[in-house]
Design an enzyme around this catalytic site. Structure first.
Site, mmCIF file in Angstrom:
data_model
loop_
_atom_site.group_PDB
_atom_site.id
_atom_site.type_symbol
_atom_site.label_atom_id
_atom_site.label_comp_id
_atom_site.label_asym_id
_atom_site.label_seq_id
_atom_site.Cartn_x
_atom_site.Cartn_y
_atom_site.Cartn_z
ATOM 1 N N GLY A 1 26.058 48.209 22.807
ATOM 2 C CA GLY A 1 27.101 48.653 21.885
ATOM 3 C C GLY A 1 28.485 48.123 22.222
ATOM 4 O O GLY A 1 29.492 48.646 21.752
ATOM 5 N N GLN A 2 28.552 47.047 23.038
ATOM 6 C CA GLN A 2 29.856 46.489 23.403
ATOM 7 C C GLN A 2 30.442 45.731 22.214
ATOM 8 O O GLN A 2 29.774 44.888 21.616
ATOM 9 C CB GLN A 2 29.707 45.547 24.608
ATOM 10 C CG GLN A 2 31.047 45.010 25.113
ATOM 11 C CD GLN A 2 30.899 44.160 26.378
ATOM 12 O OE1 GLN A 2 29.784 43.880 26.830
ATOM 13 N NE2 GLN A 2 32.027 43.754 26.931
ATOM 14 N N HIS B 1 35.262 46.930 30.322
ATOM 15 C CA HIS B 1 36.080 48.148 30.274
ATOM 16 C C HIS B 1 35.228 49.367 30.567
ATOM 17 O O HIS B 1 34.044 49.410 30.230
ATOM 18 C CB HIS B 1 36.779 48.305 28.918
ATOM 19 C CG HIS B 1 35.875 48.141 27.732
ATOM 20 N ND1 HIS B 1 35.454 46.913 27.287
ATOM 21 C CD2 HIS B 1 35.303 49.048 26.916
ATOM 22 C CE1 HIS B 1 34.668 47.067 26.236
ATOM 23 N NE2 HIS B 1 34.544 48.369 25.992
ATOM 24 N N LEU B 2 35.865 50.352 31.175
ATOM 25 C CA LEU B 2 35.243 51.658 31.380
ATOM 26 C C LEU B 2 35.861 52.619 30.392
ATOM 27 O O LEU B 2 37.086 52.733 30.317
ATOM 28 C CB LEU B 2 35.509 52.170 32.798
ATOM 29 C CG LEU B 2 34.887 51.418 33.965
ATOM 30 C CD1 LEU B 2 35.321 52.064 35.280
ATOM 31 C CD2 LEU B 2 33.370 51.426 33.856
ATOM 32 N N ASN C 1 29.775 50.110 28.124
ATOM 33 C CA ASN C 1 28.880 49.466 27.161
ATOM 34 C C ASN C 1 28.804 47.982 27.502
ATOM 35 O O ASN C 1 29.833 47.341 27.739
ATOM 36 C CB ASN C 1 29.417 49.645 25.735
ATOM 37 C CG ASN C 1 29.385 51.089 25.285
ATOM 38 O OD1 ASN C 1 28.499 51.850 25.671
ATOM 39 N ND2 ASN C 1 30.354 51.489 24.473
HETATM 40 P P1 5GP Z 1 33.148 48.961 23.258
HETATM 41 O O1 5GP Z 1 32.584 49.257 21.905
HETATM 42 O O2 5GP Z 1 33.304 47.468 23.463
HETATM 43 O O3 5GP Z 1 32.476 49.641 24.400
HETATM 44 O O4 5GP Z 1 34.611 49.587 23.266
HETATM 45 C C1 5GP Z 1 35.719 48.973 22.718
HETATM 46 C C2 5GP Z 1 36.707 50.056 22.420
HETATM 47 O O5 5GP Z 1 37.965 49.465 22.214
HETATM 48 C C3 5GP Z 1 36.405 50.875 21.162
HETATM 49 O O6 5GP Z 1 36.252 52.249 21.506
HETATM 50 C C4 5GP Z 1 37.604 50.628 20.254
HETATM 51 O O7 5GP Z 1 38.003 51.790 19.562
HETATM 52 C C5 5GP Z 1 38.663 50.171 21.236
HETATM 53 N N1 5GP Z 1 39.625 49.240 20.677
HETATM 54 C C6 5GP Z 1 39.364 48.141 19.921
HETATM 55 N N2 5GP Z 1 40.504 47.480 19.636
HETATM 56 C C7 5GP Z 1 41.504 48.184 20.228
HETATM 57 C C8 5GP Z 1 42.919 47.989 20.289
HETATM 58 O O8 5GP Z 1 43.495 47.035 19.748
HETATM 59 N N3 5GP Z 1 43.625 48.916 20.977
HETATM 60 C C9 5GP Z 1 43.031 49.982 21.615
HETATM 61 N N4 5GP Z 1 43.827 50.835 22.266
HETATM 62 N N5 5GP Z 1 41.696 50.184 21.572
HETATM 63 C C10 5GP Z 1 40.955 49.298 20.889
#
Ligand code: 5GP
Ligand code: ZN
Length: 114
Positions: A93-94, A100-101, A87
Site C-alpha cells: 500500500g505504499q 516513511h514510518l 507500507n
Molecule cells: P503511504 O501510502 O506511501 O504509506 O503513505 C504516504 C502518506 O503520505 C499518505 O498517508 C498521504 O496522505 C501522505 N501524503 C501524501 N502527500 C503528502 C504531502 O504532500 N504532504 C503530507 N504532509 N502528506 C502527504
C-alpha cells in the site's frame, strides 16, 4: 535528493508541511490526510525509496527513525499506545516512494489491518 519525490521536496522546503520534529537525519510532519486523530510521518532526510531498498549502511539511520517515532508519540501524548507502519511496495500500500514510518494514534485500533 530525488527531484520528483514529494518527501524530498518537503525536506528541501519547497512543499510546505506541518513539522513536529526535525534533526540532522530525520524529519517528522503531519500527514495531509490523517487516518487517526494523530497521524505523523517520520522520514529520513536521505532519499531511500522504501524499506525494501534499505541496505546495511542504513542500519543506524533506520534505528534512529524508530527512536524519533517513539519520541514523536510521546510528544503527541500517545501514552496509551500507538501504531508504527511502514507500507512497502505495491502490495504493502505504499504510495510515496520515500521510506516513511506512519505514527498512528489517538484512538484504539484493530488488528489485522485491511
Ligand atoms: P503511504 O501510502 O506511501 O504509506 O503513505 C504516504 C502518506 O503520505 C499518505 O498517508 C498521504 O496522505 C501522505 N501524503 C501524501 N502527500 C503528502 C504531502 O504532500 N504532504 C503530507 N504532509 N502528506 C502527504
Ligand atoms: Zn525522496
Amino acid at each position: 535528493m530525488a527531484a520528483d519525490c514529494i518527501f524530498c521536496r518537503i525536506v528541501a522546503g519547497t512543499i510546505p508541511a506541518t513539522k513536529v520534529f526535525e534533526d540532522e537525519q530525520s524529519l517528522a510532519f503531519r500527514d495531509l490526510h490523517p487516518a487517526t486523530p494523530v497521524h505523523v510521518l517520520v522520514i529520513p532526510k536521505e532519499h531511500i525509496a522504501s524499506t525494501a531498498h534499505a541496505v546495511e549502511s542504513h542500519a543506524s539511520l533506520l534505528g534512529h527513525l524508530m527512536l524519533v517515532a517513539a519520541k514523536v508519540a510521546e510528544q503527541e501524548g500517545l501514552a496509551k499506545g500507538f501504531r508504527l507502519v511502514a507500507n512497502t511496495g505495491a502490495d504493502g500500500g505504499q504510495t510515496v516512494d520515500h521510506l516513511h514510518l506512519h505514527v498512528l494514534g489517538g484512538r484504539s485500533m484493530t488488528w489485522p489491518p485491511g
